[in-house]
Design a protein around this motif. Structure first.
Motif, PDB file in Angstrom:
ATOM      1  N   LEU A  67     -25.609  43.334  70.261  1.00 51.19           N
ATOM      2  CA  LEU A  67     -24.504  43.049  69.357  1.00 51.19           C
ATOM      3  C   LEU A  67     -25.097  42.449  68.087  1.00 51.19           C
ATOM      4  CD1 LEU A  67     -21.434  42.686  68.829  1.00 51.19           C
ATOM      5  CD2 LEU A  67     -21.653  40.439  69.896  1.00 51.19           C
ATOM      6  N   ALA A  68     -24.922  43.120  66.964  1.00 52.72           N
ATOM      7  CA  ALA A  68     -25.388  42.607  65.672  1.00 52.72           C
ATOM      8  C   ALA A  68     -24.172  42.141  64.878  1.00 52.72           C
ATOM      9  CB  ALA A  68     -26.136  43.687  64.906  1.00 52.72           C
ATOM     10  N   ILE A  69     -24.266  40.945  64.329  1.00 49.24           N
ATOM     11  CA  ILE A  69     -23.166  40.380  63.551  1.00 49.24           C
ATOM     12  C   ILE A  69     -23.712  39.926  62.207  1.00 49.24           C
ATOM     13  CG2 ILE A  69     -21.377  38.616  63.418  1.00 49.24           C
ATOM     14  CD1 ILE A  69     -21.508  38.395  66.468  1.00 49.24           C
ATOM     15  N   ALA A  70     -23.112  40.424  61.135  1.00 49.21           N
ATOM     16  CA  ALA A  70     -23.487  39.989  59.791  1.00 49.21           C
ATOM     17  C   ALA A  70     -22.971  38.576  59.573  1.00 49.21           C
ATOM     18  CB  ALA A  70     -22.903  40.935  58.748  1.00 49.21           C
ATOM     19  N   ARG A  71     -23.779  37.753  58.942  1.00 55.60           N
ATOM     20  CA  ARG A  71     -23.356  36.378  58.675  1.00 55.60           C
ATOM     21  C   ARG A  71     -22.528  36.256  57.400  1.00 55.60           C
ATOM     22  NH1 ARG A  71     -28.406  32.558  60.508  1.00 55.60           N
ATOM     23  NH2 ARG A  71     -27.702  32.403  62.664  1.00 55.60           N
ATOM     24  N   ASN A  72     -22.489  37.305  56.613  1.00 57.82           N
ATOM     25  CA  ASN A  72     -21.716  37.302  55.378  1.00 57.82           C
ATOM     26  C   ASN A  72     -20.241  37.523  55.728  1.00 57.82           C
ATOM     27  OD1 ASN A  72     -20.399  37.935  52.992  1.00 57.82           O
ATOM     28  ND2 ASN A  72     -22.109  39.077  52.151  1.00 57.82           N
ATOM     29  N   PRO A  73     -19.381  36.535  55.500  1.00 57.63           N
ATOM     30  CA  PRO A  73     -17.979  36.676  55.899  1.00 57.63           C
ATOM     31  C   PRO A  73     -17.222  37.763  55.124  1.00 57.63           C
ATOM     32  CG  PRO A  73     -18.299  34.660  54.645  1.00 57.63           C
ATOM     33  CD  PRO A  73     -19.654  35.239  54.880  1.00 57.63           C
ATOM     34  N   ARG A  74     -17.772  38.232  53.996  1.00 58.35           N
ATOM     35  CA  ARG A  74     -17.127  39.307  53.238  1.00 58.35           C
ATOM     36  C   ARG A  74     -17.252  40.650  53.960  1.00 58.35           C
ATOM     37  NH1 ARG A  74     -19.445  40.816  48.711  1.00 58.35           N
ATOM     38  NH2 ARG A  74     -21.429  39.933  49.325  1.00 58.35           N
ATOM     39  N   LEU A  75     -18.246  40.777  54.843  1.00 62.60           N
ATOM     40  CA  LEU A  75     -18.468  42.041  55.543  1.00 62.60           C
ATOM     41  C   LEU A  75     -17.636  42.068  56.823  1.00 62.60           C
ATOM     42  CD1 LEU A  75     -22.329  42.338  55.160  1.00 62.60           C
ATOM     43  CD2 LEU A  75     -20.546  43.404  53.758  1.00 62.60           C
ATOM     44  N   ARG A  76     -16.610  42.878  56.806  1.00 68.41           N
ATOM     45  CA  ARG A  76     -15.742  42.968  57.976  1.00 68.41           C
ATOM     46  C   ARG A  76     -16.003  44.248  58.757  1.00 68.41           C
ATOM     47  NH1 ARG A  76     -12.435  38.919  58.491  1.00 68.41           N
ATOM     48  NH2 ARG A  76     -10.790  40.063  59.527  1.00 68.41           N
ATOM     49  N   THR A  77     -16.501  45.300  58.085  1.00 72.42           N
ATOM     50  CA  THR A  77     -16.866  46.557  58.737  1.00 72.42           C
ATOM     51  C   THR A  77     -18.113  47.116  58.054  1.00 72.42           C
ATOM     52  OG1 THR A  77     -15.692  48.100  57.291  1.00 72.42           O
ATOM     53  CG2 THR A  77     -14.408  47.079  59.071  1.00 72.42           C
ATOM     54  N   LEU A  78     -18.727  48.122  58.666  1.00 72.52           N
ATOM     55  CA  LEU A  78     -19.882  48.772  58.050  1.00 72.52           C
ATOM     56  C   LEU A  78     -19.517  49.410  56.715  1.00 72.52           C
ATOM     57  CD1 LEU A  78     -21.631  50.470  61.086  1.00 72.52           C
ATOM     58  CD2 LEU A  78     -22.439  48.529  59.743  1.00 72.52           C
ATOM     59  N   ARG A  79     -18.272  49.796  56.555  1.00 72.96           N
ATOM     60  CA  ARG A  79     -17.836  50.409  55.296  1.00 72.96           C
ATOM     61  C   ARG A  79     -17.901  49.433  54.128  1.00 72.96           C
ATOM     62  NH1 ARG A  79     -13.483  51.698  58.533  1.00 72.96           N
ATOM     63  NH2 ARG A  79     -13.872  53.546  59.710  1.00 72.96           N
ATOM     64  N   ASP A  80     -17.934  48.135  54.413  1.00 73.52           N
ATOM     65  CA  ASP A  80     -18.007  47.134  53.352  1.00 73.52           C
ATOM     66  C   ASP A  80     -19.410  47.018  52.757  1.00 73.52           C
ATOM     67  OD1 ASP A  80     -15.327  46.498  53.662  1.00 73.52           O
ATOM     68  OD2 ASP A  80     -15.740  44.853  55.062  1.00 73.52           O
ATOM     69  N   LEU A  81     -20.391  47.614  53.391  1.00 70.91           N
ATOM     70  CA  LEU A  81     -21.766  47.543  52.888  1.00 70.91           C
ATOM     71  C   LEU A  81     -21.913  48.440  51.660  1.00 70.91           C
ATOM     72  CD1 LEU A  81     -23.784  47.656  56.208  1.00 70.91           C
ATOM     73  CD2 LEU A  81     -23.390  45.674  54.744  1.00 70.91           C
ATOM     74  N   ARG A  82     -22.449  47.860  50.611  1.00 69.95           N
ATOM     75  CA  ARG A  82     -22.651  48.596  49.365  1.00 69.95           C
ATOM     76  C   ARG A  82     -24.031  48.252  48.804  1.00 69.95           C
ATOM     77  NH1 ARG A  82     -18.655  51.007  50.803  1.00 69.95           N
ATOM     78  NH2 ARG A  82     -16.600  50.849  49.968  1.00 69.95           N
ATOM     79  N   GLY A  83     -24.592  49.135  48.024  1.00 72.71           N
ATOM     80  CA  GLY A  83     -25.828  48.873  47.304  1.00 72.71           C
ATOM     81  C   GLY A  83     -26.954  48.376  48.196  1.00 72.71           C
ATOM     82  N   VAL A  84     -27.550  47.257  47.798  1.00 76.81           N
ATOM     83  CA  VAL A  84     -28.694  46.696  48.513  1.00 76.81           C
ATOM     84  C   VAL A  84     -28.325  46.308  49.938  1.00 76.81           C
ATOM     85  CG1 VAL A  84     -30.353  44.799  48.511  1.00 76.81           C
ATOM     86  CG2 VAL A  84     -29.706  45.873  46.364  1.00 76.81           C
ATOM     87  N   GLU A  85     -27.116  45.779  50.135  1.00 77.16           N
ATOM     88  CA  GLU A  85     -26.685  45.403  51.483  1.00 77.16           C
ATOM     89  C   GLU A  85     -26.710  46.601  52.421  1.00 77.16           C
ATOM     90  OE1 GLU A  85     -22.860  43.922  50.463  1.00 77.16           O
ATOM     91  OE2 GLU A  85     -23.509  41.841  50.538  1.00 77.16           O
ATOM     92  N   GLY A  86     -26.214  47.732  51.951  1.00 74.48           N
ATOM     93  CA  GLY A  86     -26.180  48.944  52.754  1.00 74.48           C
ATOM     94  C   GLY A  86     -27.565  49.521  52.982  1.00 74.48           C
TER      95      GLY A  86
END
Length: 83
Positions: free
Chosen positions: A61-80
């Motif tokens: 189970l991988a969990i992003a610590r950034n609270p703005r990321l709620r789904t993989l679709r929220d990943l953009r640019g460098v984050e993605g």
């Protein structure tokens, strides 16, 4: 509530024994759905897991610590790109 649980897991206040990796961006834990293991969560030397037969069906189970990321679709640019 589930958001509170995620905050506690990300802060390593809950399920610390399941943690495999933690950094500023995300954590990786052994998923609670992984039921085919012997007693790996007791094994302190995680390097001993490498090649063990019971890791074949390992669930993580991988969990992003950034609270703005709620789904993989929220990943953009460098984050993605980190994926």
């Amino acid at each position: 509530d589930s958001a509170g649980w995620i905050d506690h897991v990300c802060a390593l206040r809950k399920e610390r024994e399941r943690n495999l990796h933690a950094c500023d961006d995300f954590i990786i834990n052994v998923d609670t759905k992984w039921t085919t293991h012997a007693t790996p969560l007791v094994e302190d030397d995680r390097a001993a897991w490498r090649g063990a037969a019971w890791t074949r069906d390992l669930y993580l189970l991988a969990i992003a610590r950034n609270p703005r990321l709620r789904t993989l679709r929220d990943l953009r640019g460098v984050e993605g790109a980190a994926l």
